[in-house]
Design a protein around this motif. Sequence first.
Motif, PDB file in Angstrom:
ATOM      1  N   ASP A 195     -13.768  13.857  -7.519  1.00 48.59           N
ATOM      2  CA  ASP A 195     -14.130  12.530  -8.034  1.00 48.59           C
ATOM      3  C   ASP A 195     -13.084  11.484  -7.637  1.00 48.59           C
ATOM      4  OD1 ASP A 195     -16.574  13.183  -9.211  1.00 48.59           O
ATOM      5  OD2 ASP A 195     -15.661  13.687 -11.131  1.00 48.59           O
ATOM      6  N   GLY A 196     -11.820  11.830  -7.745  1.00 45.34           N
ATOM      7  CA  GLY A 196     -10.755  10.910  -7.344  1.00 45.34           C
ATOM      8  C   GLY A 196     -10.779  10.639  -5.853  1.00 45.34           C
TER       9      GLY A 196
ATOM     10  N   LEU B 193     -11.206   6.991  -4.095  1.00 46.25           N
ATOM     11  CA  LEU B 193     -10.299   6.519  -3.053  1.00 46.25           C
ATOM     12  C   LEU B 193     -11.084   6.190  -1.789  1.00 46.25           C
ATOM     13  CD1 LEU B 193      -7.516   5.969  -1.829  1.00 46.25           C
ATOM     14  CD2 LEU B 193      -7.307   8.454  -1.424  1.00 46.25           C
ATOM     15  N   ARG B 194     -11.994   7.074  -1.394  1.00 47.25           N
ATOM     16  CA  ARG B 194     -12.790   6.838  -0.194  1.00 47.25           C
ATOM     17  C   ARG B 194     -13.583   5.537  -0.310  1.00 47.25           C
ATOM     18  NH1 ARG B 194     -17.372   6.391   1.595  1.00 47.25           N
ATOM     19  NH2 ARG B 194     -18.365   6.818  -0.401  1.00 47.25           N
ATOM     20  N   ALA B 195     -14.206   5.322  -1.452  1.00 46.56           N
ATOM     21  CA  ALA B 195     -15.002   4.110  -1.658  1.00 46.56           C
ATOM     22  C   ALA B 195     -14.120   2.863  -1.611  1.00 46.56           C
ATOM     23  CB  ALA B 195     -15.746   4.189  -2.993  1.00 46.56           C
TER      24      ALA B 195
ATOM     25  N   VAL C 153     -12.847  14.231   5.242  1.00 45.49           N
ATOM     26  CA  VAL C 153     -12.429  15.227   4.255  1.00 45.49           C
ATOM     27  C   VAL C 153     -13.522  15.420   3.208  1.00 45.49           C
ATOM     28  CG1 VAL C 153     -10.789  15.712   2.393  1.00 45.49           C
ATOM     29  CG2 VAL C 153      -9.952  14.899   4.619  1.00 45.49           C
ATOM     30  N   CYS C 154     -14.040  14.330   2.668  1.00 42.88           N
ATOM     31  CA  CYS C 154     -15.061  14.420   1.616  1.00 42.88           C
ATOM     32  C   CYS C 154     -16.333  15.100   2.116  1.00 42.88           C
ATOM     33  CB  CYS C 154     -15.368  13.043   1.049  1.00 42.88           C
ATOM     34  SG  CYS C 154     -14.032  12.382   0.017  1.00 42.88           S
ATOM     35  N   SER C 155     -16.632  14.960   3.392  1.00 41.29           N
ATOM     36  CA  SER C 155     -17.851  15.576   3.927  1.00 41.29           C
ATOM     37  C   SER C 155     -17.780  17.104   3.923  1.00 41.29           C
ATOM     38  CB  SER C 155     -18.136  15.064   5.343  1.00 41.29           C
ATOM     39  OG  SER C 155     -17.229  15.642   6.270  1.00 41.29           O
ATOM     40  N   THR C 156     -16.584  17.666   3.777  1.00 40.05           N
ATOM     41  CA  THR C 156     -16.433  19.125   3.761  1.00 40.05           C
ATOM     42  C   THR C 156     -16.536  19.710   2.358  1.00 40.05           C
ATOM     43  OG1 THR C 156     -14.016  19.129   3.438  1.00 40.05           O
ATOM     44  CG2 THR C 156     -14.842  18.974   5.729  1.00 40.05           C
ATOM     45  N   LEU C 157     -16.613  18.845   1.352  1.00 38.44           N
ATOM     46  CA  LEU C 157     -16.556  19.289  -0.044  1.00 38.44           C
ATOM     47  C   LEU C 157     -17.913  19.168  -0.718  1.00 38.44           C
ATOM     48  CD1 LEU C 157     -13.256  17.418  -0.959  1.00 38.44           C
ATOM     49  CD2 LEU C 157     -13.499  19.837  -0.352  1.00 38.44           C
TER      50      LEU C 157
END
Length: 164
Positions: free
Chosen positions: A128-129, A133-135, A151-155
């Motif tokens: 969520d954090g 941060l990404r947004a 990074v987020c695309s792997t989660l």
Amino acid sequence: MPSDAVLYQAAALCLTYPDDDLFARLPLLREAAPQLRAFTDHAAVTEPHELAAHYVQVFDLRNRHSLYLSWWRDGDTRRRGMSLVRFKELYRAHGLQFTDEELPDFLPAVLEFTSRTGDTGLLTEYRDGLEQLRARLTAFGTPYAAVLDAVCSTLPPARSEVRR
């Protein structure tokens, strides 16, 4: 080791203060982690002092773009101290000694840990954090957003994304 280990290691390098080491490794990063090309291509054509100034503007002047994962959940509270201890204990449990050059929840350190151990638990726990941060990086218009995108695309999806 997860198939994304190279991406995590490359992302860790991209999210540290841009020094000579980063610029020397840009061609390797570009080839090894094509998901980061938006950032590596930008870094390759940006003067080192300009990229360094941009890094400071994005990450060092306010917590709005904090690279410290526990800050996103705990803020500047006493609870954050316990979270930091937990990060160190997890590193030790995997046979890694944290150097104390940075706080143990520093995203590049967590990405390097994940790359070395294959344990994505911290990234998933703080998903969520990472999404916040990404947004915020995306809204700010910085090329660093592309690193968080990769990074987020792997989660797995963040809890906030699941609720939508």
